[in-house]
Design a protein around this motif. Structure first.
Motif, short mmCIF file in Angstrom:
data_model
loop_
_atom_site.label_atom_id
_atom_site.label_comp_id
_atom_site.label_asym_id
_atom_site.label_seq_id
_atom_site.Cartn_x
_atom_site.Cartn_y
_atom_site.Cartn_z
N THR A 59 0.84 -1.20 0.00
CA THR A 59 0.00 0.00 0.00
C THR A 59 0.88 1.26 0.00
OG1 THR A 59 -1.69 -1.23 1.20
CG2 THR A 59 -1.93 1.16 1.16
N HIS A 138 -10.56 0.20 4.56
CA HIS A 138 -9.40 0.20 3.66
C HIS A 138 -9.94 0.41 2.24
CE1 HIS A 138 -5.52 -0.43 2.16
NE2 HIS A 138 -5.21 -1.61 2.64
N ARG A 171 -9.88 -5.06 8.09
CA ARG A 171 -10.44 -3.77 7.66
C ARG A 171 -10.77 -3.80 6.17
NH1 ARG A 171 -5.15 -1.11 9.58
NH2 ARG A 171 -3.58 -1.82 8.14
N ARG A 225 -5.88 -12.55 5.15
CA ARG A 225 -4.77 -12.85 6.07
C ARG A 225 -5.30 -12.97 7.50
NH1 ARG A 225 -1.27 -9.84 9.34
NH2 ARG A 225 -2.33 -7.90 8.81
N GLN A 227 -5.10 -11.94 10.95
CA GLN A 227 -4.55 -10.68 11.47
C GLN A 227 -3.95 -10.89 12.87
OE1 GLN A 227 -5.59 -7.32 9.67
NE2 GLN A 227 -5.51 -8.91 8.10
N GLY A 266 -2.94 -9.53 0.41
CA GLY A 266 -1.54 -9.54 0.80
C GLY A 266 -1.35 -8.69 2.05
#
Ligand code: NCD
Length: 309
Positions: A59, A138, A171, A225, A227, A266
């Motif tokens: 990002t 996000h 998120r 993923r 977290q 990712g």
């Protein structure tokens, strides 16, 4: 594009018309190859500040590249060595940098509503772009995911999308759900251990802890993923058990449509939430997501830059 928007904080607050326009701009950028090298001038007189208070690779780098491809200048705020270590508040830090002549602030932070707070507290004419806040939102990830989907699937309202994994702490999911709703995608299945499904989602989505049943006949499979940094001691998951029941591997994948595409925001925990052969296999679009991320972030920066010309 008629609608005005000064910040990009959540998908919910971003009108459909703007989301559509951002996707269109990004598609055009990819078609013309503008994401590959600096050729545009949309940000010529502007400076983008990347302020990442949580770790990031794709990002942060893609916002930086996006700004450079648009002819802008970029500051990567070295958060770990900043005056915040001396007790300065985030508001004062951002206001200080804004006073030096920076306009676009790309912020990632562990707190859900930090960007809303900053947008109310800071008087200078600046724009805030949410690069991931807490478990809350996000938006650029959701937009790049939808861009990737539209490159492979035609009729959005007919699609079946499965989202697998750590829904509770992600998120990404909340922004995806908001965006898919805006675009009329109705068949969304959430697949996770029961403890990882927030209660408020149960009334609105099809929910299961059976992976094969959840992905049966679906067109898009989005793995998430785990977290680790947001999971409390009390809710620790047995990874061997998780892998056995929820890892997307070849056997499970065979329940989806043969042309189903696989997404993952990712970074991946390889061979935990997704088997390496699937992540690197022919149905994976994970690398396309990364490329699309640069184009979407160029579209966002260029759209907000219009406030400063
Ligand atoms: C997401 C993030 O960092 O919030 N990744 C990303 O931005 N590409 C999702 C994640 O970390 O799992």
């Amino acid at each position: 594009m008629s609608a005005e928007l000064k910040h990009l904080i959540t998908i919910e607050e971003t009108p459909l018309e703007i989301c559509q326009s951002l996707l269109k701009t990004a598609q055009n950028t990819l078609k013309k190859g503008y994401h590959r090298y600096p050729r545009l001038n949309d940000l010529k007189k502007l400076t983008v500040v990347n302020a990442f208070f949580e770790d990031s690779t794709r990002t942060r780098v893609s916002f930086e590249l996006a700004a450079m491809r648009l002819g802008g200048q970029v500051i990567n705020l070295p958060v770990a060595q900043s005056a915040m270590n001396k007790g300065e508040t985030i508001k004062d830090t951002i206001a200080t940098i804004a006073a030096m002549g920076c306009q676009l602030f790309v912020i990632r932070h562990r707190e859900d509503r930090i960007l809303e707070q900053l947008s109310h507290q800071i008087d200078s004419p600046v724009s805030f772009i949410n690069a991931g806040s807490g478990r809350y939102a996000h938006p650029s990830q959701a937009l790049l995911d939808l861009l990737t989907i539209t490159q492979h699937k035609k009729n959005l309202s007919d699609l079946s999308i499965a989202i697998i994994g750590d829904i509770k702490h992600s998120r990404v999911v909340s922004s995806q759900l908001a965006l898919y709703k805006k675009f009329g995608i109705k068949d969304i299945r959430l697949i996770a251990p029961k403890t990882w499904i927030p209660e408020q989602l149960s009334d609105h989505y099809s929910i299961t802890d059976n992976l094969d049943k959840g992905i049966e006949g679906c067109d898009v499979i989005n793995t998430l993923r785990i977290q680790k940094e947001r999971i409390l001691e009390s809710e620790q998951m047995d990874l061997a058990w998780y892998r056995q029941h929820f890892q997307l591997n070849h056997d499970h994948l065979s329940h989806a449509k043969p042309d189903a595409i696989i997404l993952h925001p990712g970074p991946m925990n390889r061979d935990i939430e997704i088997a390496s052969v699937v992540a690197d296999g022919p149905q994976s679009r994970i690398q396309n997501q990364v490329t699309n991320g640069v184009a979407i972030r160029m579209a966002i920066l260029s759209f907000l830059a219009k406030h400063y010309v």
